[in-house]
Motif scaffolding. Structure first.
Motif, PDB file in Angstrom:
ATOM      1  N   HIS A  76      -3.239  -6.373 -12.627  1.00 33.77           N
ATOM      2  CA  HIS A  76      -4.262  -7.021 -11.785  1.00 33.77           C
ATOM      3  C   HIS A  76      -4.645  -6.201 -10.551  1.00 33.77           C
ATOM      4  CE1 HIS A  76      -4.178 -10.717 -14.130  1.00 33.77           C
ATOM      5  NE2 HIS A  76      -2.872 -10.607 -14.152  1.00 33.77           N
ATOM      6  N   ALA A  77      -4.199  -4.947 -10.505  1.00 31.46           N
ATOM      7  CA  ALA A  77      -4.439  -4.122  -9.303  1.00 31.46           C
ATOM      8  C   ALA A  77      -5.926  -3.931  -9.016  1.00 31.46           C
ATOM      9  CB  ALA A  77      -3.758  -2.762  -9.466  1.00 31.46           C
ATOM     10  N   ASP A  78      -6.763  -4.027 -10.065  1.00 32.36           N
ATOM     11  CA  ASP A  78      -8.206  -3.825  -9.852  1.00 32.36           C
ATOM     12  C   ASP A  78      -8.838  -4.945  -9.025  1.00 32.36           C
ATOM     13  OD1 ASP A  78      -7.882  -5.752 -11.803  1.00 32.36           O
ATOM     14  OD2 ASP A  78      -9.497  -5.032 -13.096  1.00 32.36           O
ATOM     15  N   LYS A  79      -8.093  -6.047  -8.833  1.00 35.20           N
ATOM     16  CA  LYS A  79      -8.618  -7.154  -8.009  1.00 35.20           C
ATOM     17  C   LYS A  79      -8.345  -6.946  -6.515  1.00 35.20           C
ATOM     18  CE  LYS A  79      -7.897 -10.796 -11.512  1.00 35.20           C
ATOM     19  NZ  LYS A  79      -7.349 -10.005 -12.627  1.00 35.20           N
ATOM     20  N   LEU A  80      -7.557  -5.917  -6.188  1.00 41.01           N
ATOM     21  CA  LEU A  80      -7.069  -5.777  -4.810  1.00 41.01           C
ATOM     22  C   LEU A  80      -7.909  -4.799  -4.003  1.00 41.01           C
ATOM     23  CD1 LEU A  80      -3.226  -5.517  -5.554  1.00 41.01           C
ATOM     24  CD2 LEU A  80      -4.632  -7.575  -5.297  1.00 41.01           C
ATOM     25  N   ASN A  81      -8.183  -5.176  -2.763  1.00 45.78           N
ATOM     26  CA  ASN A  81      -8.832  -4.283  -1.800  1.00 45.78           C
ATOM     27  C   ASN A  81      -7.866  -4.017  -0.657  1.00 45.78           C
ATOM     28  OD1 ASN A  81     -11.499  -4.128  -2.999  1.00 45.78           O
ATOM     29  ND2 ASN A  81     -11.667  -6.289  -2.497  1.00 45.78           N
ATOM     30  N   GLY A  82      -8.038  -2.871  -0.011  1.00 46.24           N
ATOM     31  CA  GLY A  82      -7.178  -2.541   1.109  1.00 46.24           C
ATOM     32  C   GLY A  82      -7.724  -3.106   2.424  1.00 46.24           C
ATOM     33  N   PRO A  83      -6.960  -2.930   3.497  1.00 41.88           N
ATOM     34  CA  PRO A  83      -5.574  -2.475   3.442  1.00 41.88           C
ATOM     35  C   PRO A  83      -4.676  -3.514   2.770  1.00 41.88           C
ATOM     36  CG  PRO A  83      -6.172  -3.109   5.692  1.00 41.88           C
ATOM     37  CD  PRO A  83      -7.420  -3.206   4.868  1.00 41.88           C
ATOM     38  N   VAL A  84      -3.578  -3.008   2.187  1.00 43.60           N
ATOM     39  CA  VAL A  84      -2.643  -3.874   1.453  1.00 43.60           C
ATOM     40  C   VAL A  84      -1.324  -3.958   2.216  1.00 43.60           C
ATOM     41  CG1 VAL A  84      -1.392  -4.223  -0.726  1.00 43.60           C
ATOM     42  CG2 VAL A  84      -3.650  -3.136  -0.762  1.00 43.60           C
ATOM     43  N   LEU A  85      -0.791  -5.159   2.311  1.00 48.07           N
ATOM     44  CA  LEU A  85       0.554  -5.381   2.850  1.00 48.07           C
ATOM     45  C   LEU A  85       1.465  -5.728   1.692  1.00 48.07           C
ATOM     46  CD1 LEU A  85       2.652  -6.001   5.122  1.00 48.07           C
ATOM     47  CD2 LEU A  85       1.751  -8.339   5.144  1.00 48.07           C
TER      48      LEU A  85
ATOM     49  N   VAL B 224       3.569   2.785  -3.723  1.00 53.07           N
ATOM     50  CA  VAL B 224       3.157   4.123  -4.162  1.00 53.07           C
ATOM     51  C   VAL B 224       2.130   4.020  -5.288  1.00 53.07           C
ATOM     52  CG1 VAL B 224       3.966   6.250  -5.303  1.00 53.07           C
ATOM     53  CG2 VAL B 224       5.228   5.309  -3.345  1.00 53.07           C
ATOM     54  N   PHE B 225       2.350   3.092  -6.203  1.00 51.38           N
ATOM     55  CA  PHE B 225       1.386   2.876  -7.289  1.00 51.38           C
ATOM     56  C   PHE B 225       0.011   2.524  -6.723  1.00 51.38           C
ATOM     57  CE2 PHE B 225      -0.706  -0.590  -9.682  1.00 51.38           C
ATOM     58  CZ  PHE B 225      -1.162   0.154 -10.776  1.00 51.38           C
ATOM     59  N   LEU B 226      -0.029   1.609  -5.754  1.00 46.27           N
ATOM     60  CA  LEU B 226      -1.312   1.200  -5.174  1.00 46.27           C
ATOM     61  C   LEU B 226      -1.961   2.355  -4.404  1.00 46.27           C
ATOM     62  CD1 LEU B 226      -0.379  -2.401  -3.995  1.00 46.27           C
ATOM     63  CD2 LEU B 226      -1.842  -1.790  -5.929  1.00 46.27           C
ATOM     64  N   ALA B 227      -1.124   3.159  -3.734  1.00 42.68           N
ATOM     65  CA  ALA B 227      -1.656   4.313  -2.991  1.00 42.68           C
ATOM     66  C   ALA B 227      -2.258   5.352  -3.942  1.00 42.68           C
ATOM     67  CB  ALA B 227      -0.558   4.941  -2.135  1.00 42.68           C
ATOM     68  N   THR B 228      -1.683   5.497  -5.126  1.00 43.11           N
ATOM     69  CA  THR B 228      -2.259   6.451  -6.087  1.00 43.11           C
ATOM     70  C   THR B 228      -3.628   5.970  -6.564  1.00 43.11           C
ATOM     71  OG1 THR B 228      -1.103   5.452  -7.973  1.00 43.11           O
ATOM     72  CG2 THR B 228      -0.024   7.344  -6.954  1.00 43.11           C
ATOM     73  N   GLY B 229      -3.888   4.682  -6.421  1.00 42.91           N
ATOM     74  CA  GLY B 229      -5.211   4.133  -6.734  1.00 42.91           C
ATOM     75  C   GLY B 229      -6.164   4.178  -5.555  1.00 42.91           C
ATOM     76  N   GLY B 230      -5.732   4.835  -4.471  1.00 40.74           N
ATOM     77  CA  GLY B 230      -6.619   5.035  -3.331  1.00 40.74           C
ATOM     78  C   GLY B 230      -6.544   3.962  -2.258  1.00 40.74           C
ATOM     79  N   LEU B 231      -5.601   3.022  -2.382  1.00 40.79           N
ATOM     80  CA  LEU B 231      -5.508   1.955  -1.380  1.00 40.79           C
ATOM     81  C   LEU B 231      -4.611   2.360  -0.209  1.00 40.79           C
ATOM     82  CD1 LEU B 231      -5.178  -1.071  -3.822  1.00 40.79           C
ATOM     83  CD2 LEU B 231      -7.122  -0.604  -2.326  1.00 40.79           C
TER      84      LEU B 231
END
Length: 197
Positions: free
Chosen positions: A24-33, A44-51
């Motif tokens: 479901h990572a495609d539903k997320l926008n940054g910044p992320v906590l 790290v996974f989310l950061a590799t997606g540019g978040l």
């Protein structure tokens, strides 16, 4: 306890992201906590997606490993050592919050969860996966304390201001390092903060 657990050279919950988060990572926008981030696999996974990600955890040892993992993948993450019983996130700041296996006592949840709701921007998403009360007695992970395990009812009561896009309890196969392995009973929740009228 957590510093001790994370002192292992190995990544005790592995280096791959939680599969529910990955799906479901495609539903997320940054910044992320990310609360209770541990050794960094999800941040790290989310950061590799540019978040842009802030991982918060009570274990300095875990977050040092998170930074090493980020470096090995060529990404940057922010980390903060904090006790979730005292942590106060910035208000109206995050596009998404993730809570993966962050099993907290009721008193801490009652203080923290309203603060998490408040720290989401309107339209922001909270994504949570935790072991459910049905996990009690299974040897595949999670705390041995029903108060720290979650249920659909607890989620509904404790995140009253989030609109559930997904809320389910199910049994699923989990392979996350040596402490989370096998068939497990989990609660999965994706909640969205209502847009201001």
């Amino acid at each position: 306890m957590w510093d001790e657990r994370y002192a292992d050279k190995e990544y005790v919950y592995g280096t791959e992201p939680n599969t529910f988060l990955a799906k479901h990572a495609d539903k997320l926008n940054g910044p992320v906590l990310s609360i209770a981030e541990g050794e960094g696999r999800n941040a790290v996974f989310l950061a590799t997606g540019g978040l842009d990600v802030l991982g918060v955890d009570g274990s300095e040892v875990g977050l040092q490993k998170a930074q090493q993992l980020a470096q090995s993948k060529g990404v940057n993450i922010h980390t903060e050592v904090a006790d979730l019983a005292e942590f106060t996130p910035k208000e109206n700041h995050y596009g998404a919050i993730i809570s993966i296996s962050a099993h907290l006592p009721p008193a801490i949840r009652q203080r923290l969860y309203p603060l998490l709701e408040r720290s989401l921007k309107p339209g922001g998403i909270l994504l949570l996966e935790a072991y459910s009360e049905d996990q009690l007695g299974k040897e595949t992970g999670g705390p041995n304390n029903i108060d720290m395990l979650m249920s659909k009812q607890k989620i509904e009561n404790e995140f009253p201001n989030l609109h559930p896009l997904l809320l389910q309890e199910l049994d699923r196969e989990i392979h996350e390092g040596k402490f989370h392995t096998g068939i497990a009973s989990v609660v999965q929740f994706i909640g969205q903060k209502k847009h201001n009228k």
